[in-house]
Design a protein around this motif. Structure first.
Motif, PDB file in Angstrom:
ATOM      1  N   TYR A   9      11.898   1.880   8.389  1.00  0.00           N
ATOM      2  CA  TYR A   9      11.562   1.780   6.972  1.00  0.00           C
ATOM      3  C   TYR A   9      12.519   0.854   6.246  1.00  0.00           C
ATOM      4  O   TYR A   9      12.130   0.071   5.396  1.00  0.00           O
ATOM      5  CB  TYR A   9      11.588   3.163   6.300  1.00  0.00           C
ATOM      6  CG  TYR A   9      10.370   3.995   6.583  1.00  0.00           C
ATOM      7  CD1 TYR A   9       9.139   3.640   6.043  1.00  0.00           C
ATOM      8  CD2 TYR A   9      10.447   5.128   7.371  1.00  0.00           C
ATOM      9  CE1 TYR A   9       8.010   4.396   6.294  1.00  0.00           C
ATOM     10  CE2 TYR A   9       9.330   5.891   7.626  1.00  0.00           C
ATOM     11  CZ  TYR A   9       8.108   5.524   7.087  1.00  0.00           C
ATOM     12  OH  TYR A   9       6.991   6.274   7.328  1.00  0.00           O
TER      13      TYR A   9
ATOM     14  N   THR B 189      -0.041  -2.523  -2.570  1.00  0.00           N
ATOM     15  CA  THR B 189      -1.461  -2.730  -2.301  1.00  0.00           C
ATOM     16  C   THR B 189      -2.211  -2.833  -3.629  1.00  0.00           C
ATOM     17  O   THR B 189      -1.985  -2.033  -4.534  1.00  0.00           O
ATOM     18  CB  THR B 189      -2.026  -1.537  -1.494  1.00  0.00           C
ATOM     19  OG1 THR B 189      -1.283  -1.417  -0.293  1.00  0.00           O
ATOM     20  CG2 THR B 189      -3.491  -1.721  -1.181  1.00  0.00           C
TER      21      THR B 189
ATOM     22  N   THR C 101       5.391   3.604   3.335  1.00  0.00           N
ATOM     23  CA  THR C 101       6.569   2.740   3.372  1.00  0.00           C
ATOM     24  C   THR C 101       7.165   2.590   1.978  1.00  0.00           C
ATOM     25  O   THR C 101       8.378   2.678   1.796  1.00  0.00           O
ATOM     26  CB  THR C 101       6.203   1.360   3.943  1.00  0.00           C
ATOM     27  OG1 THR C 101       5.689   1.517   5.257  1.00  0.00           O
ATOM     28  CG2 THR C 101       7.401   0.427   3.968  1.00  0.00           C
ATOM     29  N   GLY C 102       6.346   2.380   0.975  1.00  0.00           N
ATOM     30  CA  GLY C 102       6.831   2.247  -0.401  1.00  0.00           C
ATOM     31  C   GLY C 102       7.515   3.515  -0.885  1.00  0.00           C
ATOM     32  O   GLY C 102       8.568   3.455  -1.533  1.00  0.00           O
TER      33      GLY C 102
ATOM     34  N   THR D  34      -3.707   1.444   7.663  1.00  0.00           N
ATOM     35  CA  THR D  34      -2.805   0.378   7.198  1.00  0.00           C
ATOM     36  C   THR D  34      -2.445   0.554   5.725  1.00  0.00           C
ATOM     37  O   THR D  34      -1.284   0.400   5.345  1.00  0.00           O
ATOM     38  CB  THR D  34      -3.443  -1.006   7.423  1.00  0.00           C
ATOM     39  OG1 THR D  34      -4.717  -1.042   6.790  1.00  0.00           O
ATOM     40  CG2 THR D  34      -3.568  -1.320   8.887  1.00  0.00           C
ATOM     41  N   THR D  35      -3.421   0.861   4.873  1.00  0.00           N
ATOM     42  CA  THR D  35      -3.112   1.018   3.446  1.00  0.00           C
ATOM     43  C   THR D  35      -2.290   2.278   3.189  1.00  0.00           C
ATOM     44  O   THR D  35      -1.363   2.267   2.377  1.00  0.00           O
ATOM     45  CB  THR D  35      -4.399   1.049   2.602  1.00  0.00           C
ATOM     46  OG1 THR D  35      -5.285   2.046   3.120  1.00  0.00           O
ATOM     47  CG2 THR D  35      -5.075  -0.303   2.586  1.00  0.00           C
TER      48      THR D  35
ATOM     49  N   ASN E 240       1.229   1.592   4.371  1.00  0.00           N
ATOM     50  CA  ASN E 240       1.948   0.787   3.391  1.00  0.00           C
ATOM     51  C   ASN E 240       2.408   1.646   2.219  1.00  0.00           C
ATOM     52  O   ASN E 240       3.532   1.494   1.730  1.00  0.00           O
ATOM     53  CB  ASN E 240       1.056  -0.362   2.910  1.00  0.00           C
ATOM     54  CG  ASN E 240       1.813  -1.334   2.033  1.00  0.00           C
ATOM     55  OD1 ASN E 240       2.925  -1.718   2.341  1.00  0.00           O
ATOM     56  ND2 ASN E 240       1.199  -1.717   0.936  1.00  0.00           N
TER      57      ASN E 240
ATOM     58  N   TYR F 186       8.530  -3.957   0.995  1.00  0.00           N
ATOM     59  CA  TYR F 186       7.307  -3.334   0.494  1.00  0.00           C
ATOM     60  C   TYR F 186       6.499  -4.331  -0.318  1.00  0.00           C
ATOM     61  O   TYR F 186       7.019  -5.003  -1.203  1.00  0.00           O
ATOM     62  CB  TYR F 186       7.655  -2.126  -0.367  1.00  0.00           C
ATOM     63  CG  TYR F 186       6.449  -1.479  -0.983  1.00  0.00           C
ATOM     64  CD1 TYR F 186       5.515  -0.827  -0.199  1.00  0.00           C
ATOM     65  CD2 TYR F 186       6.239  -1.537  -2.348  1.00  0.00           C
ATOM     66  CE1 TYR F 186       4.399  -0.238  -0.758  1.00  0.00           C
ATOM     67  CE2 TYR F 186       5.128  -0.946  -2.922  1.00  0.00           C
ATOM     68  CZ  TYR F 186       4.208  -0.303  -2.116  1.00  0.00           C
ATOM     69  OH  TYR F 186       3.108   0.283  -2.662  1.00  0.00           O
ATOM     70  N   VAL F 187       5.244  -4.438   0.009  1.00  0.00           N
ATOM     71  CA  VAL F 187       4.297  -5.243  -0.759  1.00  0.00           C
ATOM     72  C   VAL F 187       3.237  -4.278  -1.271  1.00  0.00           C
ATOM     73  O   VAL F 187       2.507  -3.671  -0.478  1.00  0.00           O
ATOM     74  CB  VAL F 187       3.639  -6.342   0.118  1.00  0.00           C
ATOM     75  CG1 VAL F 187       2.642  -7.138  -0.701  1.00  0.00           C
ATOM     76  CG2 VAL F 187       4.689  -7.239   0.730  1.00  0.00           C
TER      77      VAL F 187
ATOM     78  N   GLN G 158      11.860  -2.925   6.533  1.00  0.00           N
ATOM     79  CA  GLN G 158      10.620  -3.454   5.966  1.00  0.00           C
ATOM     80  C   GLN G 158      10.799  -3.786   4.493  1.00  0.00           C
ATOM     81  O   GLN G 158      11.622  -3.211   3.808  1.00  0.00           O
ATOM     82  CB  GLN G 158       9.500  -2.421   6.095  1.00  0.00           C
ATOM     83  CG  GLN G 158       9.065  -2.175   7.509  1.00  0.00           C
ATOM     84  CD  GLN G 158       7.859  -1.263   7.566  1.00  0.00           C
ATOM     85  OE1 GLN G 158       7.261  -0.970   6.555  1.00  0.00           O
ATOM     86  NE2 GLN G 158       7.502  -0.827   8.756  1.00  0.00           N
TER      87      GLN G 158
END
Length: 170
Positions: free
Chosen positions: A6, A14, A45-46, A38-39, A42, A11-12, A9
């Protein structure tokens, strides 16, 4: 996914879009963002990166608080010191005049002054039946990090005094 994974990475976020369906025909006009592995990964991860950032900020705030408390404790310990001393007058051989003014060296054990010689000393003589003659003035001089001297300008045989060191600029 491990904690290290984590942290490595970035964070981008969504761009979530709703699915838009035509009410009359039932046709899908806008697909919308799929709720998929995947979403959601993500999103996870955020959340984890935010959690780590908050933890780091909390640790930093605690460290600053500890440092501030230590600095306040240091200032409290060095700001005002008190003690006492006695100066004994030694008269020269002729019985009337002395070759120098009597003094006492005061040591500040364990409390070195970081702003020497810019600290103040208040001297208060203690009246006693044993002292005869005039005390004159008590003067603090030769102020250093670990002590100072007090001299008596009067003719008393001895004088006991209280000293208070005030150190507002530490």
């Amino acid at each position: 996914m491990s904690v290290k994974d984590y942290r490595d990475q970035s964070y981008v976020p969504t761009e979530w879009e709703d699915q838009v369906v035509d009410k009359d025909s039932g046709d899908v006009l806008v697909e919308g963002t799929p709720v998929a592995e995947t979403t959601l990964g993500n999103l996870e991860t955020g959340v984890m990166l935010s959690h780590f950032d908050i933890g780091m900020l909390l640790a930093f705030a605690n460290q600053l608080g500890t440092l501030n408390q230590k600095e306040l404790d240091k200032i409290k310990n060095q700001r005002i010191l008190q003690g006492s001393g006695t100066i004994t007058n030694t008269i020269s051989d002729n019985g009337y005049f002395r070759s120098s003014e009597p003094f006492k060296t005061i040591s500040l054990e364990g409390y070195s002054q970081v702003n020497a010689p810019n600290y103040d000393v208040i001297l208060t003589p203690k009246p006693t039946d044993e002292s005869t003659g005039c005390v004159g003035k008590l003067i603090a001089y030769d102020k250093t990090r670990n002590g100072f001297k007090v001299k008596m300008t009067g003719s008393a045989d001895s004088v006991s005094f209280l000293w208070t060191l005030i150190n507002p600029n530490v």
